[in-house]
Design a protein around this motif. Sequence first.
Motif, mmCIF file in Angstrom:
data_model
loop_
_atom_site.group_PDB
_atom_site.id
_atom_site.type_symbol
_atom_site.label_atom_id
_atom_site.label_comp_id
_atom_site.label_asym_id
_atom_site.label_seq_id
_atom_site.Cartn_x
_atom_site.Cartn_y
_atom_site.Cartn_z
ATOM 1 N N HIS A 68 0.835 -1.200 0.000
ATOM 2 C CA HIS A 68 0.000 0.000 0.000
ATOM 3 C C HIS A 68 0.872 1.253 0.000
ATOM 4 O O HIS A 68 0.987 1.962 0.988
ATOM 5 C CB HIS A 68 -0.961 -0.021 1.190
ATOM 6 N N CYS A 70 -2.961 4.220 -4.767
ATOM 7 C CA CYS A 70 -2.271 3.152 -4.049
ATOM 8 C C CYS A 70 -1.873 2.050 -5.019
ATOM 9 O O CYS A 70 -2.689 1.602 -5.823
ATOM 10 C CB CYS A 70 -3.169 2.600 -2.942
ATOM 11 N N CYS A 100 -4.117 -1.240 -3.770
ATOM 12 C CA CYS A 100 -5.564 -1.381 -3.923
ATOM 13 C C CYS A 100 -6.154 -0.379 -4.907
ATOM 14 O O CYS A 100 -7.355 -0.430 -5.193
ATOM 15 C CB CYS A 100 -6.241 -1.276 -2.556
ATOM 16 N N CYS A 157 -4.583 5.121 1.437
ATOM 17 C CA CYS A 157 -5.780 4.307 1.670
ATOM 18 C C CYS A 157 -5.807 3.886 3.145
ATOM 19 O O CYS A 157 -4.863 4.139 3.885
ATOM 20 C CB CYS A 157 -5.735 3.082 0.772
HETATM 21 ZN ZN LIG Z 1 -4.000 0.557 -0.579
#
Ligand SMILES: [Zn+2]
Length: 81
Positions: free
Chosen positions: A5, A13, A16, A22
């Motif tokens: 991340h 990110c 994700c 995030c």
């Molecule tokens: Zn993330």
Amino acid sequence: MSLDHEPNPRWDCKGCGKDWPCDPAREALLAEYRNQPGQLAMTMCKLMEDATTVLGQHPDDMFERFIAWTKPVPLDVQHPS
Ligand SMILES: [Zn+2]
């Protein structure tokens, strides 16, 4: 804690795809800087400056994303007797 991340150059990110930081990234940063909340705020301030420049956003729109969540929330309010 995942190390994936992290922000890509467009401040999404890598892990994700959400706007960085995030939730997992915030948790990791809060854990890393748990004894240095001022240092975390300064670090995020610098990152916000970079991201604001890259993304052409107004700093007011980036504050919640980069800074607001760094404020420590007391887990337990002590009541000395
Ligand atoms: Zn993330």
